[in-house]
Write a protein that holds these residues in place. Structure first.
Motif, short mmCIF file in Angstrom:
data_model
loop_
_atom_site.label_atom_id
_atom_site.label_comp_id
_atom_site.label_asym_id
_atom_site.label_seq_id
_atom_site.Cartn_x
_atom_site.Cartn_y
_atom_site.Cartn_z
N ASP A 9 19.45 23.33 -9.21
CA ASP A 9 20.17 23.05 -7.96
C ASP A 9 21.44 23.89 -7.82
O ASP A 9 22.17 23.76 -6.84
N GLY A 10 21.73 24.75 -8.79
CA GLY A 10 22.89 25.63 -8.70
C GLY A 10 24.22 24.95 -8.95
O GLY A 10 25.27 25.54 -8.70
N ARG A 11 24.22 23.71 -9.46
CA ARG A 11 25.48 22.99 -9.63
C ARG A 11 26.06 23.06 -11.04
O ARG A 11 27.19 22.66 -11.26
N MET A 12 25.29 23.54 -12.01
CA MET A 12 25.78 23.59 -13.39
C MET A 12 25.34 24.89 -14.05
O MET A 12 24.27 25.42 -13.78
N LEU A 13 26.20 25.37 -14.95
CA LEU A 13 25.90 26.55 -15.75
C LEU A 13 25.96 26.15 -17.22
O LEU A 13 26.93 25.52 -17.66
N ALA A 14 24.93 26.50 -17.99
CA ALA A 14 24.94 26.33 -19.44
C ALA A 14 24.97 27.72 -20.07
O ALA A 14 24.35 28.65 -19.56
N PHE A 15 25.70 27.87 -21.16
CA PHE A 15 25.76 29.17 -21.83
C PHE A 15 26.16 28.96 -23.28
O PHE A 15 26.68 27.92 -23.68
N GLY A 16 25.89 29.99 -24.08
CA GLY A 16 26.34 29.99 -25.46
C GLY A 16 27.54 30.91 -25.59
O GLY A 16 27.69 31.87 -24.84
N ALA A 17 28.40 30.62 -26.56
CA ALA A 17 29.57 31.47 -26.78
C ALA A 17 29.94 31.43 -28.25
O ALA A 17 29.74 30.43 -28.94
N SER A 18 30.47 32.54 -28.72
CA SER A 18 30.95 32.63 -30.10
C SER A 18 32.37 33.19 -30.10
O SER A 18 32.83 33.73 -29.10
N ALA A 19 33.01 33.06 -31.22
CA ALA A 19 34.37 33.59 -31.36
C ALA A 19 34.32 35.03 -31.83
O ALA A 19 34.91 35.41 -32.84
#
Length: 199
Positions: A9-19
């Motif tokens: 629905d375009g309302r949320m973004l999931a992503f991975g991230a590292s330092a």
């Protein structure tokens, strides 16, 4: 930032991230989610971290669906009224001799991949109490069943085994650090769960 995925629905973004780590198999990626403006796909709020384990958490996805509360109330079966489940007594540190009565099915290394450690819940019958106090006639204990990729003796222990247990109260699962935990024993909400750093 890696592995972005926008909800349908375009309302949320999931992503991975590292330092700053870049190895996709060994780096410490965590998964985040953030609200989006569906029209522009710009961030509409601060991202929230959803994982905190040192292993690599990759390729997240998410689904957002508004709850039709009126429909749910019409279609859901009524919730029976009854007494609330008893709250377990507060667990205290214990040093006790006990006899093993039953254990959950331990996870295999393949089942917990990419993790290299897991726990399992066992039930013990307490005997001599060396320190602390025991309430009731049984103890539920979370034991390490796999560590560093190797199965530990508790994973193959048989009922009737006697052991000395040095136990800690399980407070917010902090001691387990988000590792997989197998609990296939019958539910017993009245029995407080302890944690065994070692067996």
């Amino acid at each position: 930032v890696y592995f972005p995925m926008v909800s349908r629905d375009g309302r949320m973004l999931a992503f991975g991230a590292s330092a700053g780590d870049h190895d996709h198999s060994r780096s410490n990626y965590d998964v985040f989610a953030a609200p989006l403006d569906p029209a522009s796909l710009e961030l509409a709020g601060r991202p929230a971290r959803l994982t905190a384990h040192p292993a690599s958490d990759r390729y997240p996805d998410l689904h957002v669906e508004a709850l039709d509360l009126a429909r749910w109330q019409r279609e859901a079966p009524p919730v029976p009224e009854g007494p609330a489940a008893p709250s377990p007594p507060p667990a205290q540190p214990l040093d006790v001799r006990a006899v093993l009565r039953a254990c959950s099915r331990p996870y295999s290394l393949r089942e917990i991949s990419p993790y290299r450690a897991a726990l399992m819940v066992c039930e013990w019958e307490p005997g001599e109490v060396l320190a602390g106090a025991v309430t009731g006639t049984r103890l539920r204990v979370a034991h390490w069943s796999v560590r560093d990729g190797n199965p530990l003796p508790i994973a193959s222990a048989l009922p009737g085994m006697a052991a000395r247990l040095r136990l800690e109260p399980l407070i917010g699962a902090l001691q387990m650090e988000g590792y997989p935990i197998s609990d296939t024993l019958p539910p017993a909400p009245e029995v407080p769960l302890h944690y065994a750093p070692e067996l």
